[in-house]
Write a protein that holds these residues in place. Structure first.
Motif, PDB file in Angstrom:
ATOM      1  N   MET A   1       0.837  -1.244   0.004  1.00 37.68           N
ATOM      2  CA  MET A   1       0.197  -0.087  -0.120  1.00 37.68           C
ATOM      3  C   MET A   1       0.908   1.381  -0.062  1.00 37.68           C
ATOM      4  N   SER A   2       0.493   2.251  -0.828  1.00 42.80           N
ATOM      5  CA  SER A   2       1.402   3.194  -1.045  1.00 42.80           C
ATOM      6  C   SER A   2       0.639   4.774  -0.571  1.00 42.80           C
ATOM      7  N   ALA A   3       1.532   5.494  -0.083  1.00 34.31           N
ATOM      8  CA  ALA A   3       1.031   7.076   0.137  1.00 34.31           C
ATOM      9  C   ALA A   3       0.171   7.631  -0.842  1.00 34.31           C
ATOM     10  N   GLU A   4       0.513   7.098  -2.086  1.00 30.64           N
ATOM     11  CA  GLU A   4      -0.336   7.707  -3.167  1.00 30.64           C
ATOM     12  C   GLU A   4      -1.775   7.287  -3.050  1.00 30.64           C
ATOM     13  N   LEU A   5      -2.029   6.007  -2.815  1.00 28.13           N
ATOM     14  CA  LEU A   5      -3.352   5.547  -2.489  1.00 28.13           C
ATOM     15  C   LEU A   5      -4.154   6.131  -1.318  1.00 28.13           C
ATOM     16  N   TRP A   6      -3.183   6.353  -0.068  1.00 31.65           N
ATOM     17  CA  TRP A   6      -3.814   6.882   1.123  1.00 31.65           C
ATOM     18  C   TRP A   6      -4.192   8.287   0.572  1.00 31.65           C
ATOM     19  N   GLY A   7      -3.494   9.032  -0.150  1.00 33.03           N
ATOM     20  CA  GLY A   7      -3.941  10.259  -0.765  1.00 33.03           C
ATOM     21  C   GLY A   7      -5.040  10.184  -1.441  1.00 33.03           C
ATOM     22  N   ARG A   8      -5.138   9.069  -2.213  1.00 31.51           N
ATOM     23  CA  ARG A   8      -6.628   9.101  -3.201  1.00 31.51           C
ATOM     24  C   ARG A   8      -7.687   8.883  -2.314  1.00 31.51           C
ATOM     25  N   VAL A   9      -7.452   8.051  -1.415  1.00 29.49           N
ATOM     26  CA  VAL A   9      -8.730   7.754  -0.509  1.00 29.49           C
ATOM     27  C   VAL A   9      -8.938   8.860   0.296  1.00 29.49           C
ATOM     28  N   ASP A  10      -8.085   9.575   0.822  1.00 29.33           N
ATOM     29  CA  ASP A  10      -8.419  10.905   1.484  1.00 29.33           C
ATOM     30  C   ASP A  10      -8.956  11.971   0.956  1.00 29.33           C
ATOM     31  N   ASP A  11      -8.820  11.947  -0.514  1.00 32.05           N
ATOM     32  CA  ASP A  11      -9.438  12.857  -1.643  1.00 32.05           C
ATOM     33  C   ASP A  11     -10.776  12.352  -1.619  1.00 32.05           C
ATOM     34  N   TYR A  12     -11.060  11.036  -1.747  1.00 26.41           N
ATOM     35  CA  TYR A  12     -12.302  10.635  -1.730  1.00 26.41           C
ATOM     36  C   TYR A  12     -13.361  10.834  -0.302  1.00 26.41           C
ATOM     37  N   ILE A  13     -12.604  10.708   0.608  1.00 23.93           N
ATOM     38  CA  ILE A  13     -13.499  10.959   1.789  1.00 23.93           C
ATOM     39  C   ILE A  13     -13.619  12.466   2.030  1.00 23.93           C
ATOM     40  N   VAL A  14     -12.683  13.396   1.659  1.00 22.76           N
ATOM     41  CA  VAL A  14     -12.809  14.603   1.704  1.00 22.76           C
ATOM     42  C   VAL A  14     -14.128  15.286   0.797  1.00 22.76           C
ATOM     43  N   ASP A  15     -13.927  14.826  -0.393  1.00 19.75           N
ATOM     44  CA  ASP A  15     -14.783  15.140  -1.542  1.00 19.75           C
ATOM     45  C   ASP A  15     -16.266  15.019  -1.086  1.00 19.75           C
ATOM     46  N   ARG A  16     -16.412  13.891  -0.193  1.00 21.10           N
ATOM     47  CA  ARG A  16     -17.877  13.548  -0.038  1.00 21.10           C
ATOM     48  C   ARG A  16     -18.291  14.086   1.632  1.00 21.10           C
ATOM     49  N   LEU A  17     -17.381  13.923   2.582  1.00 21.60           N
ATOM     50  CA  LEU A  17     -17.900  14.168   3.928  1.00 21.60           C
ATOM     51  C   LEU A  17     -17.263  15.428   4.635  1.00 21.60           C
ATOM     52  N   VAL A  18     -16.301  15.923   4.006  1.00 16.33           N
ATOM     53  CA  VAL A  18     -15.704  17.008   4.831  1.00 16.33           C
ATOM     54  C   VAL A  18     -15.792  18.573   3.936  1.00 16.33           C
ATOM     55  N   ASP A  19     -16.380  19.162   4.699  1.00 13.02           N
ATOM     56  CA  ASP A  19     -16.890  20.589   4.129  1.00 13.02           C
ATOM     57  C   ASP A  19     -15.576  21.588   4.460  1.00 13.02           C
ATOM     58  N   GLU A  20     -14.659  21.553   3.980  1.00 16.16           N
ATOM     59  CA  GLU A  20     -13.475  22.471   4.334  1.00 16.16           C
ATOM     60  C   GLU A  20     -13.896  23.906   3.590  1.00 16.16           C
TER      61      GLU A  20
ATOM     62  N   LEU B   1       5.180  28.609   6.063  1.00 16.62           N
ATOM     63  CA  LEU B   1       4.931  27.591   7.183  1.00 16.62           C
ATOM     64  C   LEU B   1       5.055  26.251   6.516  1.00 16.62           C
ATOM     65  N   ARG B   2       5.700  25.362   7.187  1.00 16.82           N
ATOM     66  CA  ARG B   2       5.811  24.012   6.724  1.00 16.82           C
ATOM     67  C   ARG B   2       4.353  23.503   6.701  1.00 16.82           C
ATOM     68  N   PRO B   3       3.869  22.557   5.636  1.00 19.04           N
ATOM     69  CA  PRO B   3       2.447  22.136   5.539  1.00 19.04           C
ATOM     70  C   PRO B   3       2.400  20.890   6.600  1.00 19.04           C
ATOM     71  N   ILE B   4       2.450  21.224   7.763  1.00 15.42           N
ATOM     72  CA  ILE B   4       2.337  20.003   8.934  1.00 15.42           C
ATOM     73  C   ILE B   4       1.143  19.973   9.776  1.00 15.42           C
ATOM     74  N   ASP B   5       0.114  20.789   9.150  1.00 19.06           N
ATOM     75  CA  ASP B   5      -1.322  21.030   9.750  1.00 19.06           C
ATOM     76  C   ASP B   5      -1.759  19.779   9.604  1.00 19.06           C
ATOM     77  N   VAL B   6      -2.815  19.605  10.577  1.00 20.28           N
ATOM     78  CA  VAL B   6      -3.622  18.356  10.420  1.00 20.28           C
ATOM     79  C   VAL B   6      -4.341  18.224   8.926  1.00 20.28           C
ATOM     80  N   SER B   7      -4.521  16.878   8.460  1.00 22.61           N
ATOM     81  CA  SER B   7      -5.228  16.695   7.188  1.00 22.61           C
ATOM     82  C   SER B   7      -6.516  17.300   7.283  1.00 22.61           C
ATOM     83  N   ALA B   8      -7.312  17.563   6.136  1.00 25.29           N
ATOM     84  CA  ALA B   8      -8.654  18.066   6.362  1.00 25.29           C
ATOM     85  C   ALA B   8      -9.570  16.904   7.007  1.00 25.29           C
TER      86      ALA B   8
END
Ligand code: SAH
Ligand code: DHB
Ligand code: MG
Length: 221
Positions: free
Chosen positions: A1-20, A36-43
């Motif tokens: 499993m790759s970071a790229e896949l984790w990122g794609r799934v995060d996009d999927y989740i955020v697109d549907r459930l996370v109202d940024e 600033l370094r991008p070390i904030d929590v993810s969406a």
């Protein structure tokens, strides 16, 4: 499993459930513009903190480690009327970017950014004898985790929820041979939590846009 896949799934989740919203997206842009370094929590993680604040009914929140206030604004969006946040940040430039982001998001009256090493600003906060905090998010320099947990306990009350970020560290938390100060900070936090009968806790491993890490979540009895 790759970071790229984790990122794609995060996009999927955020697109549907996370109202940024615009305030949060603008904050990330301003952070980048400010260097600033991008070390904030993810969406998805920001929304998780937001939900924990709502689920716990927290009114008073303490955050250790502001950066540009991305996590702070996620939590502020969960506050009831009259709720407030104190957030502690060492770097004056981070605090300045954070204050602008907070003002743009409309929370200047409800979020106070205090500048200084948290090991110094926490005792000052305690000396003010404010009402206890209902929710504490610890996300600053990891070697000081145990110091911040001790203060979270002192500044909390029975029922206070404490969340500690970045405890898994690519799995290195389970490596007893590690000499990485951040891993040692994480392992020290686990020892402190395990030894304190007032803390009921677990930790969750996370993968996603920000890699492989995790949160410890606990409640103070
Ligand atoms: N909570 C933020 C990310 C925080 S990054 C978010 O998710 O959006 C960690 C922050 O802790 C950095 O801004 C860093 O400057 C700050 N920090 C590091 N050492 C600190 C200390 N001793 N006291 C307070 N803040 C500290
Ligand atoms: C770092 C700090 C964090 O709080 C985080 O969530 C990710 C990375 C860091 O200092 O590298
Ligand atoms: Mg973090």
């Amino acid at each position: 499993m790759s970071a790229e896949l984790w990122g794609r799934v995060d996009d999927y989740i955020v697109d549907r459930l996370v109202d940024e919203d615009a305030a949060l997206a603008d904050a990330l842009q301003a952070n980048a513009a400010g260097g600033l370094r991008p070390i904030d929590v993810s969406a998805a993680q920001g929304k998780f903190l937001h939900l924990l604040v709502r689920m716990s009914g927290a009114r008073r929140i303490l955050e250790v480690g502001t950066l540009g206030a991305y996590s702070t604004i996620w939590m502020a969006k969960a506050l009831p009327a009259g709720g407030s946040i104190v957030t502690l940040e060492y770097e004056p430039h981070h605090a300045e970017v954070a204050r602008r982001n907070i003002a743009r998001a409309g929370y200047a009256e409800r979020i106070e950014v205090r500048v200084g090493a948290a090991a110094e600003t926490l005792p000052l906060l305690a000396a003010e004898q404010l009402e206890p905090f209902d929710f504490v998010f610890i996300d600053a320099d990891k070697p000081s985790n145990t110091v911040y947990l001790d203060w979270a306990i002192k500044l909390g009350r029975p029922g206070t929820v404490i969340v500690l970020d970045n405890v898994v560290r690519d799995g290195q938390v389970a490596n007893a041979e590690s000499r990485d100060p951040n891993v040692l900070g994480s392992r020290g936090a686990f020892e402190l939590i395990a030894a304190n009968p007032r803390l009921s806790a677990t930790a969750l491993q996370t993968v996603g846009a920000k890699g492989y890490d995790g949160f410890a979540v606990m409640i103070l009895d």
